[in-house]
Design an enzyme around this catalytic site. Structure first.
Site, short mmCIF file in Angstrom:
data_model
loop_
_atom_site.label_atom_id
_atom_site.label_comp_id
_atom_site.label_asym_id
_atom_site.label_seq_id
_atom_site.Cartn_x
_atom_site.Cartn_y
_atom_site.Cartn_z
N CYS A 95 -49.13 42.80 -7.47
CA CYS A 95 -49.01 43.77 -6.39
C CYS A 95 -48.60 43.25 -5.01
O CYS A 95 -48.73 44.01 -4.04
CB CYS A 95 -50.34 44.50 -6.27
SG CYS A 95 -51.78 43.40 -6.26
N PRO A 96 -48.12 42.01 -4.82
CA PRO A 96 -47.81 41.58 -3.45
C PRO A 96 -46.74 42.42 -2.77
O PRO A 96 -46.70 42.49 -1.54
CB PRO A 96 -47.35 40.13 -3.63
CG PRO A 96 -47.00 39.98 -5.06
CD PRO A 96 -47.91 40.92 -5.79
#
Length: 360
Positions: A95-96
């Site tokens: 999810c960055p």
């Protein structure tokens, strides 16, 4: 009939472990990072757990959407359907690209694309139910929220009823301020046969962020003696979990980074000072900030002039004391898999909620 789970983006198995404790059977594990797969297998053997029925699949989820797919996932899901089992997919795509402190590339980022791949996988293989986990940026950031709503619309059109919520880990008794979006979907034909409402807070110890209502201690000079507070829920504190997990005796107790520049910087930061982007010192009698150990974020031990160890980071993730990582794993891989993982008690709480809902 059994509840079986196909796990994607499994990391070292924190999310899976919670579902397993709640009574689900993990039958399929998919994770592209080889070190994480090895750690998953290592930790399971240490805890006496059996290997997943369909083994470990060290490949990208996108392989299951391509023409080159050898049909293994399709055949495995079909086998479970024919056996009369309820099939669930669980996963938290990296999810960055949606994280407030990350790359913010969104749906077009290399990691951002994996959220769509996971949804496409759900649409293609049609599990009876699924869990999608991601960062709060997908919920709160306008452009990311539009993408998230698009994915939900597609899942609704594919025949799923949906329930979602932004949940803080503290609500489930994890000693960590960590917000995550959880989306639960169930096939509409099953949903119609369940005569009860899906209730997110059934197993929450501190629902609706009530944990923040206490007067938590602020900063204290490093090395100062402190009294144990009597008015706080100590089960939400770093000190409680360090003691509970006996981190000083844990096999991963010495796995921490040693700075090249010496100790000077570690001696001047107050206990509980988490205001800076990089060097944050934990407080003994407070919960930890989000266990994120990348992007130069450094978490320091409350009373010692060093970074926290892998054993201490795993305690902050509320993992059982007998969970350990292989010593052959690199420090970078250790802290990455710990920081990426879903806190164990968070996972267990969600899993029990789903188990109750599916009981009939």
């Amino acid at each position: 009939m059994s509840n079986v789970i196909f796990s994607f983006f499994s990391g070292s198995g924190f999310l899976d472990l919670g579902f397993e404790k709640a009574g689900f059977e993990i039958v399929f594990v998919n994770e592209i990072e080889n070190q994480f797969i090895k750690a998953y297998d290592f930790s399971r053997k240490k805890m006496g757990h059996s290997e997943p029925k369909y083994g470990y699949q060290a490949n990208s989820i996108e392989d299951y959407l391509s023409n080159q797919d050898d049909g293994y996932l399709h055949e495995s899901v079909r086998n479970e359907n024919l056996a009369g089992n309820l099939v669930g997919f669980i996963g938290g795509p990296p999810c960055p690209d949606f994280s407030v402190g990350g790359k913010n590339a969104g749906r077009t980022g290399e990691n951002g694309k994996l959220s769509r791949s996971y949804v496409e996988c759900i649409k293609k293989y049609k599990p009876d139910w699924f869990v999608f986990e991601n960062v709060k940026g997908l919920w709160r950031t306008k452009k990311h929220r539009e993408f998230y709503d698009e994915l939900k619309k597609e899942l609704l059109e594919s025949g799923y009823e949906l329930n979602d919520r932004l949940i803080n880990s503290l609500e489930f008794g994890v000693p960590q301020d960590r917000d995550r979006v959880i989306l639960f979907g169930i096939k509409r034909e099953l949903y119609k046969n369940i005569d009860k409402k899906f209730c997110w807070d059934s197993y929450m110890k501190y629902p609706n962020k009530s944990a923040f209502s206490y007067e938590w201690p602020d900063k204290s000079p490093f090395g100062q003696e402190l009294e144990v507070p009597s008015t706080l829920p100590l089960e939400l504190t770093v000190d409680y979990w360090f003691n509970k997990n006996k981190v000083n005796q844990h096999p991963n107790k010495d796995h921490h980074f040693t700075p090249r520049a010496g100790l000077a910087k570690f001696l001047v930061i107050d206990e509980g000072d988490t205001s800076k982007k990089s060097y944050k010192r934990l407080h003994r009698y407070r919960y930890s900030p989000t266990a994120a150990y990348g992007n130069n974020e450094v978490h320091l031990h409350p009373t010692k002039p060093r970074r926290i160890s892998a054993a201490e980071a795993m305690a902050i993730q509320s993992l059982p004391s007998d969970f350990e990582l292989p010593s052959s794993m690199t420090l970078s891989a250790m802290f990455k898999t710990i920081g990426n993982g879903v806190p164990y008690l968070f996972s267990y709480g969600i899993a029990k909620t789903i188990k109750d809902y599916l009981k009939d």
